[in-house]
Design an enzyme around this catalytic site. Structure first.
Site, short mmCIF file in Angstrom:
data_model
loop_
_atom_site.label_atom_id
_atom_site.label_comp_id
_atom_site.label_asym_id
_atom_site.label_seq_id
_atom_site.Cartn_x
_atom_site.Cartn_y
_atom_site.Cartn_z
N ALA A 261 0.84 -1.19 0.00
CA ALA A 261 0.00 0.00 0.00
C ALA A 261 0.87 1.24 0.00
O ALA A 261 2.03 1.21 0.42
CB ALA A 261 -0.90 0.00 1.23
N ASP A 262 0.32 2.33 -0.48
CA ASP A 262 0.94 3.63 -0.26
C ASP A 262 0.53 4.12 1.12
O ASP A 262 -0.43 3.60 1.72
CB ASP A 262 0.52 4.62 -1.35
CG ASP A 262 1.54 5.73 -1.54
OD1 ASP A 262 2.37 5.94 -0.65
OD2 ASP A 262 1.50 6.40 -2.60
N ASP A 263 1.23 5.11 1.62
CA ASP A 263 0.98 5.61 2.98
C ASP A 263 -0.48 6.04 3.13
O ASP A 263 -0.95 6.94 2.42
CB ASP A 263 1.92 6.79 3.27
CG ASP A 263 1.85 7.25 4.70
OD1 ASP A 263 1.33 6.50 5.55
OD2 ASP A 263 2.32 8.37 4.98
N GLY A 265 -2.97 4.62 2.13
CA GLY A 265 -3.78 4.29 0.95
C GLY A 265 -4.95 3.39 1.26
O GLY A 265 -6.03 3.52 0.66
#
Length: 731
Positions: A261-263, A265
């Protein structure tokens, strides 16, 4: 492993927000709640420390996990590495968009080999880089993080960066790290140019323009991780898009690595996109779609998966699948055999002399000469008595986003002073400001965005600059942007996208006022995106684009200004005349053939453009054979000669266009390039292969293949060259 231990492997610990930073001495009350069951990955525990202390910190973490947890599994230690390790004292190389201006994949592989070494030596073993977004809207503040607007160029640079980070295998050596291709997918042309905006493009556009860099990263470079993007495609956020993450990435391309995941996300499935009812629902959707690891530890998402397994909402088999991938990554990195690092070696390799030399080489090769009226450049130091160095970016070092406390930095002012020594006097004036505050890399992190100063405050600064310029033999004006006005807009409180590409404040006025004195004027642009600065370009005699050149900015600029290095960079992205021309990428469709009322469509500077202090002549390309079957390959050969009197670099660029096809084709597409160095009078032949990889496209049935017909071959030193040869593809 117990279920709780498995969940710990897919749930991250953020060092600077979890109470673990700085990780020097652990206490049970601090460490046990977050490390008692182990840790899959720990983020930003080496960022804020110098190299030796960071290595000790990472070792303490790994010993804790090995000796004081039941499983004894080491952690993935994660950091950023966009243009150098984002850590205190690490080498700061040119920003990604500047590295792309070098058009030199071999250089990028060497740069990221150095980045990997500095990271691994201090205990980090996974870097969240490279960015493979195809940047097609420069209003977007993250344009600086990309390798430009062209899918082929981004692919070649991205593959080279991954080879540098991970090595060429097999496995990942002790001086290399796990790389991450991000952000998947279609993140580079957000709606309205605003970060996280939708990427609602057709399947054909996605497959031909936004997906290729990621496919190359998977199939060619065997990237170890892929990060999902914040945006949505066709109404489905990427973090919950099973068709994207499982169907395309894994099933079609065969990706076997980690999907992270992105931060925040995952949490944004609830808070931003509103496709999840709560954090628990968000976690289930993302995990079932294919996300293996969460990046944040403060939103209650993946931490809920144990209960969801117990309730039957998430299958234990899916947990095992994700954990297995994580353990395989740790095995590939050799962490089970040796998770510890040598603090003394970390200190020795960080910003080592060879890395500083490489940073200088990269900065030199990244500079693009945009204008040189009357052959003003290079400057002849023997004929110069006084240099006026002016502008808001002259005395500061700007390295771009995703930076933290570089060890050193040379400003343009300092670089020129060192270059001229006692042979000429150097005058300095700030001239004007981009923002109220004089900002450096720290401004990228600060929420509040400083505004351009009011006009009355600037009048005196401009007047002083004009006075310093009078009587000088040359004026060098350093303008552009800073890290506070071009950056990732990660919240409404932290903005970084713009609705204009004009120079901020009174920078253009400064250039015009100095040029009006009659003093030969050279502009150095230090910025993170293309700027619509036609008035400035017209006023200046010489213009150099540097983007952000890293810690060796001033030395590289001075070397180019005074002719010790001949600039050979090319633009990796189009410079429009104004924001109204957007989108302005060069590979548009034929139907984009009309001018605007009162103004033409031609950009300020086209993709692939860049001048030199010498001249190059291209021979007519030869194609052999001139006719190929649909599964065949042709060789294109061209001779290039340095017809000038200086050694220099030229970037040979090959573009193709299918004249008639079942679906509309771009007016031209980059399908090959080579940067070469030639001495005066030297000739060299350059060859390119054209086959399925370069000529195939998706037909009306969305089947990928070559079609019979004539293909125009454009071969020269920019995207605007005329047709020079024809290849025929037959049934």
């Amino acid at each position: 492993m117990a279920l709780e231990e498995k969940i710990a492997q897919i749930h991250s610990v953020v060092g600077n927000t979890s109470g673990l930073y700085p990780i020097r001495v652990f206490s049970d009350e601090v460490a046990e709640p977050v490390l008692g069951n182990g840790a899959g990955w720990v983020w930003r525990v080496t960022t804020y420390l110098d190299a030796e202390a960071a290595a000790k910190s990472a070792n303490t973490l790994q010993r804790k996990l090995k000796n004081e947890t039941r499983s004894g599994i080491p952690a993935l230690v994660v950091e950023e590495g966009l243009h150098g390790l984002m850590a205190k004292g690490a080498t700061s190389f040119p920003q990604a968009i500047a590295l792309a201006s070098s058009w030199d994949p071999e250089l990028l592989e060497r740069v990221f080999t150095a980045v990997a070494l500095e990271a691994r030596a201090r205990g980090a073993n996974w870097l969240l880089t490279p960015v493979l977004d195809v940047a097609r809207d420069p209003r977007w503040g993250r344009t600086e993080e990309t390798y430009g607007e062209d899918p082929y160029l981004v692919s070649r640079m991205g593959v080279a960066a991954i080879f540098g980070l991970q090595g060429r295998g097999p496995g990942i050596g002790k001086d290399h790290v796990l790389a991450t291709a991000k952000h998947f997918a279609a993140h580079g042309q957000p709606e309205g140019g605003t970060n996280r905006g939708p990427g609602n493009y057709s399947e054909r556009i996605l497959r031909e323009q936004f997906f290729p860099p990621f496919e190359a990263a998977v199939r060619e470079a065997h990237v170890g991780a892929v990060m999902a993007s914040y945006n949505e495609i066709d109404g489905v956020p990427s973090h919950a898009n099973r068709k994207l993450l499982q169907g395309l990435l894994r099933d079609e391309w065969g990706f076997t690595g980690l999907i992270c995941a992105d931060d925040n996300g995952v949490a944004q499935l609830e808070t931003l996109h509103h496709v999840a009812a709560d954090p628990v629902d968000a976690a289930r959707q993302a995990f079932q779609a294919g996300v293996d690891l969460e990046l944040s530890d403060d939103h209650g998402t993946f931490g809920s998966l144990a209960e969801q397994v117990s309730s039957g909402a998430v299958s234990p088999q899916r947990i095992d699948e994700a954990v297995t991938r994580i353990l395989k990554a740790k095995q590939a990195l050799g962490l089970f055999a040796q998770p510890l690092v040598d603090p003394a070696r970390a200190k020795a390799v960080t910003n080592a002399p060879e890395h500083r030399r490489l940073a200088l080489e990269a900065a030199r090769k990244s500079i693009v000469l945009l204008k040189n009226a009357g052959g003003l450049l290079p400057l002849n130091l023997g004929k110069i008595r006084t240099v006026a160095v002016l502008g808001p970016n002259a005395a500061a070092v700007h390295v771009g986003g995703y930076s933290y406390a570089p060890a050193e930095g040379v400003s343009v002012l300092e670089g020129i002073r060192r270059k001229v020594g006692g042979q000429a006097a150097v005058r300095y004036a700030e001239g004007c400001r981009i923002t109220d505050a004089v900002q450096g890399w720290e401004a990228w992190w600060t929420d509040e965005a400083s505004k351009p100063p009011v006009a009355t405050e600037e009048t005196a600064r401009i007047a002083e600059a004009v006075e310093q310029a009078r009587g000088a033999d040359v004026a060098v004006i350093v303008i552009g942007e800073n890290e506070g006005v071009c950056r990732e807009a990660w919240s409404q409180q932290h903005l970084g996208d713009r609705d204009s590409l004009a120079l901020l404040g009174r920078q253009e006025e400064l250039v015009k006022a100095v040029a009006a004195t009659g003093v030969p004027t050279v502009v150095i642009l230090i910025n993170g995106r293309p700027l619509a600065a036609g008035g400035m370009v017209e006023a200046a005699a010489g213009v150099l684009e540097g983007f952000y050149l890293g810690q060796e900015t001033g030395t590289a600029v001075a070397d180019v200004l005074f002719g010790d290095f001949n600039p050979g960079g090319k633009l990796p992205i189009t410079f429009p005349k104004n924001v109204g021309q957007l989108p302005a990428y060069y590979y548009h469709k034929p139907s984009v053939d009309r001018d605007y009322l009162y103004s033409p469509r031609e950009p300020l500077f086209p993709f692939g453009f860049g001048l030199s202090y010498t001249t190059f002549e291209f021979g007519l390309p030869r194609i052999s054979p001139a006719q190929i079957p649909r599964d065949g390959t042709a060789t294109v050969t061209v001779e290039i000669r340095n017809s000038g009197d200086r050694i220099g670099d030229e970037v040979v660029q090959l573009y193709v266009h299918q004249r008639v096809a079942s679906v509309t084709r771009p007016v031209r597409q980059l399908r090959g390039f080579r940067r070469i160095t030639l001495a005066p009078g030297e000739r060299r032949e350059v060859q390119f292969q054209l086959g399925r990889a370069e000529l195939a496209f998706y037909n009306r049935a969305m089947a990928l293949g070559m079609e019979p017909g004539f293909v125009d071959i454009h071969l020269g030193n920019g995207s605007g060259i005329e047709r020079q040869a024809v290849l025929e593809v037959v049934q």
